[in-house]
Design a protein around this motif. Structure first.
Motif, PDB file in Angstrom:
ATOM      1  N   MET A 110       1.079  -0.872  -0.211  1.00 51.23           N
ATOM      2  CA  MET A 110      -0.065  -0.179   0.224  1.00 51.23           C
ATOM      3  C   MET A 110       0.835   1.088   0.075  1.00 51.23           C
ATOM      4  O   MET A 110       1.808   1.473   0.466  1.00 51.23           O
ATOM      5  N   GLU A 111       0.522   2.130  -0.961  1.00 50.91           N
ATOM      6  CA  GLU A 111       1.178   3.253  -0.688  1.00 50.91           C
ATOM      7  C   GLU A 111       1.059   3.876   0.261  1.00 50.91           C
ATOM      8  O   GLU A 111      -0.142   4.630   0.793  1.00 50.91           O
ATOM      9  N   ASN A 112       2.070   5.052   0.762  1.00 52.61           N
ATOM     10  CA  ASN A 112       1.997   6.051   1.132  1.00 52.61           C
ATOM     11  C   ASN A 112       1.677   7.453   1.272  1.00 52.61           C
ATOM     12  O   ASN A 112       2.503   8.499   0.770  1.00 52.61           O
ATOM     13  N   ARG A 113       0.430   7.676   1.093  1.00 49.95           N
ATOM     14  CA  ARG A 113      -0.299   8.818   0.646  1.00 49.95           C
ATOM     15  C   ARG A 113      -0.103   9.953   1.228  1.00 49.95           C
ATOM     16  O   ARG A 113       0.177  11.027   1.345  1.00 49.95           O
ATOM     17  N   HIS A 114       0.737   9.842   2.723  1.00 51.23           N
ATOM     18  CA  HIS A 114       0.451  11.352   3.849  1.00 51.23           C
ATOM     19  C   HIS A 114       1.847  11.574   4.074  1.00 51.23           C
ATOM     20  O   HIS A 114       2.304  11.506   5.234  1.00 51.23           O
ATOM     21  N   LYS A 115       2.964  10.581   3.070  1.00 47.01           N
ATOM     22  CA  LYS A 115       4.022  11.099   3.378  1.00 47.01           C
ATOM     23  C   LYS A 115       3.963  12.463   3.432  1.00 47.01           C
ATOM     24  O   LYS A 115       4.147  13.026   2.567  1.00 47.01           O
ATOM     25  N   PRO A 116       5.119  13.136   4.447  1.00 53.71           N
ATOM     26  CA  PRO A 116       5.164  14.525   4.358  1.00 53.71           C
ATOM     27  C   PRO A 116       6.680  15.177   3.497  1.00 53.71           C
ATOM     28  O   PRO A 116       7.121  14.612   3.380  1.00 53.71           O
ATOM     29  N   ASN A 117       5.957  16.021   2.898  1.00 50.38           N
ATOM     30  CA  ASN A 117       7.286  16.770   2.310  1.00 50.38           C
ATOM     31  C   ASN A 117       8.199  17.091   2.933  1.00 50.38           C
ATOM     32  O   ASN A 117       8.425  17.577   4.522  1.00 50.38           O
ATOM     33  N   PRO A 118       9.607  16.836   2.701  1.00 49.97           N
ATOM     34  CA  PRO A 118      10.659  17.384   3.957  1.00 49.97           C
ATOM     35  C   PRO A 118      10.266  18.876   3.852  1.00 49.97           C
ATOM     36  O   PRO A 118       9.966  19.216   2.969  1.00 49.97           O
ATOM     37  N   ASP A 119      11.237  19.270   4.656  1.00 50.29           N
ATOM     38  CA  ASP A 119      11.094  20.614   5.307  1.00 50.29           C
ATOM     39  C   ASP A 119      12.530  22.182   5.017  1.00 50.29           C
ATOM     40  O   ASP A 119      13.265  21.551   4.798  1.00 50.29           O
ATOM     41  N   ASP A 120      11.913  22.064   3.230  1.00 48.59           N
ATOM     42  CA  ASP A 120      12.962  22.954   2.833  1.00 48.59           C
ATOM     43  C   ASP A 120      13.059  24.325   2.927  1.00 48.59           C
ATOM     44  O   ASP A 120      12.346  24.750   2.568  1.00 48.59           O
ATOM     45  N   ARG A 121      14.088  24.504   4.201  1.00 49.69           N
ATOM     46  CA  ARG A 121      13.406  26.161   3.853  1.00 49.69           C
ATOM     47  C   ARG A 121      14.935  27.296   3.683  1.00 49.69           C
ATOM     48  O   ARG A 121      15.310  28.036   3.571  1.00 49.69           O
ATOM     49  N   SER A 122      15.126  25.883   1.950  1.00 53.04           N
ATOM     50  CA  SER A 122      16.509  26.708   1.706  1.00 53.04           C
ATOM     51  C   SER A 122      16.077  28.397   0.952  1.00 53.04           C
ATOM     52  O   SER A 122      17.106  29.103   0.813  1.00 53.04           O
ATOM     53  N   ASP A 123      15.280  28.336   0.280  1.00 48.57           N
ATOM     54  CA  ASP A 123      14.836  29.159  -0.068  1.00 48.57           C
ATOM     55  C   ASP A 123      13.554  30.670   0.722  1.00 48.57           C
ATOM     56  O   ASP A 123      13.102  31.558  -0.395  1.00 48.57           O
ATOM     57  N   ASN A 124      13.738  30.228   1.888  1.00 45.52           N
ATOM     58  CA  ASN A 124      12.677  30.611   3.051  1.00 45.52           C
ATOM     59  C   ASN A 124      13.000  32.724   2.179  1.00 45.52           C
ATOM     60  O   ASN A 124      12.120  33.568   2.400  1.00 45.52           O
ATOM     61  N   VAL A 125      14.546  32.486   2.876  1.00 43.81           N
ATOM     62  CA  VAL A 125      15.265  34.074   3.294  1.00 43.81           C
ATOM     63  C   VAL A 125      15.089  34.662   1.569  1.00 43.81           C
ATOM     64  O   VAL A 125      14.609  36.119   1.552  1.00 43.81           O
ATOM     65  N   GLU A 126      15.034  34.432   0.531  1.00 42.35           N
ATOM     66  CA  GLU A 126      14.402  35.257  -1.027  1.00 42.35           C
ATOM     67  C   GLU A 126      12.402  34.980  -0.891  1.00 42.35           C
ATOM     68  O   GLU A 126      12.737  36.567  -1.324  1.00 42.35           O
ATOM     69  N   LYS A 127      12.166  34.496  -0.744  1.00 43.46           N
ATOM     70  CA  LYS A 127      10.215  34.400  -0.679  1.00 43.46           C
ATOM     71  C   LYS A 127      10.394  35.383   0.555  1.00 43.46           C
ATOM     72  O   LYS A 127       9.203  36.533  -0.224  1.00 43.46           O
ATOM     73  N   LEU A 128      10.857  35.555   1.249  1.00 41.85           N
ATOM     74  CA  LEU A 128      10.307  36.746   2.136  1.00 41.85           C
ATOM     75  C   LEU A 128      10.932  38.168   1.546  1.00 41.85           C
ATOM     76  O   LEU A 128      10.096  38.602   1.758  1.00 41.85           O
ATOM     77  N   GLN A 129      12.043  38.023   0.901  1.00 37.85           N
ATOM     78  CA  GLN A 129      12.486  39.204   0.683  1.00 37.85           C
ATOM     79  C   GLN A 129      11.681  40.108  -0.896  1.00 37.85           C
ATOM     80  O   GLN A 129      11.467  40.904  -0.240  1.00 37.85           O
ATOM     81  N   GLU A 130      11.124  38.907  -1.613  1.00 37.24           N
ATOM     82  CA  GLU A 130      10.383  39.348  -2.556  1.00 37.24           C
ATOM     83  C   GLU A 130       8.799  39.868  -1.606  1.00 37.24           C
ATOM     84  O   GLU A 130       8.270  41.228  -2.430  1.00 37.24           O
ATOM     85  N   MET A 131       8.684  39.321  -0.850  1.00 38.09           N
ATOM     86  CA  MET A 131       7.407  39.589  -0.265  1.00 38.09           C
ATOM     87  C   MET A 131       7.074  41.029   0.354  1.00 38.09           C
ATOM     88  O   MET A 131       6.638  42.188   0.506  1.00 38.09           O
ATOM     89  N   ILE A 132       8.684  41.904   1.223  1.00 35.61           N
ATOM     90  CA  ILE A 132       8.748  42.565   1.757  1.00 35.61           C
ATOM     91  C   ILE A 132       8.556  43.717   0.405  1.00 35.61           C
ATOM     92  O   ILE A 132       7.836  44.525   0.963  1.00 35.61           O
ATOM     93  N   HIS A 133       9.432  43.562  -0.215  1.00 32.12           N
ATOM     94  CA  HIS A 133       9.377  44.283  -1.638  1.00 32.12           C
ATOM     95  C   HIS A 133       8.047  44.504  -2.929  1.00 32.12           C
ATOM     96  O   HIS A 133       7.623  45.769  -2.518  1.00 32.12           O
ATOM     97  N   ASN A 134       7.014  43.358  -2.392  1.00 32.68           N
ATOM     98  CA  ASN A 134       6.020  43.443  -3.020  1.00 32.68           C
ATOM     99  C   ASN A 134       5.000  44.468  -1.908  1.00 32.68           C
ATOM    100  O   ASN A 134       3.927  44.930  -2.279  1.00 32.68           O
ATOM    101  N   THR A 135       4.972  43.571  -0.444  1.00 32.04           N
ATOM    102  CA  THR A 135       4.451  44.487   0.251  1.00 32.04           C
ATOM    103  C   THR A 135       4.799  46.801   0.525  1.00 32.04           C
ATOM    104  O   THR A 135       4.077  47.196   0.326  1.00 32.04           O
ATOM    105  N   ILE A 136       5.999  46.829  -0.234  1.00 31.91           N
ATOM    106  CA  ILE A 136       6.561  48.280   0.419  1.00 31.91           C
ATOM    107  C   ILE A 136       6.007  48.897  -1.665  1.00 31.91           C
ATOM    108  O   ILE A 136       5.548  50.331  -0.999  1.00 31.91           O
TER     109      ILE A 136
END
Length: 78
Positions: free
Chosen positions: A1-27
């Motif tokens: 049986m497949e494990n359909r509820h397997k969580p995705n790995p926590d990839d935070r490597s691009d969080n800084v870039e995403k946050l900076q883009e959000m800041i730019h858009n908010t400004i």
């Protein structure tokens, strides 16, 4: 049986870039809202825009704090 509820790995490597883009858009949103205030005659609308921009500034401060936290976390794992 497949494990359909397997969580995705926590990839935070691009969080800084995403946050900076959000800041730019908010400004940009703040700047556009301030420009639109020039074209409104309603003091109520002006107050609403000013209140929203105040909330946006608070969000920017929170996002900047999160950027620092993420950058520090990334440096610990490198």
């Amino acid at each position: 049986m497949e494990n359909r509820h397997k969580p995705n790995p926590d990839d935070r490597s691009d969080n800084v870039e995403k946050l900076q883009e959000m800041i730019h858009n908010t400004i940009e949103n703040i700047e556009e809202a301030e420009e639109s205030m020039q074209f409104t005659d309603s003091s109520e609308q002006r107050q609403q825009i000013e209140a929203k921009n105040e909330r946006r500034l608070e969000s920017i401060n929170a996002m900047r704090s999160e950027v620092k936290d993420e950058a520090n976390a990334n440096n610990q794992y490198e």
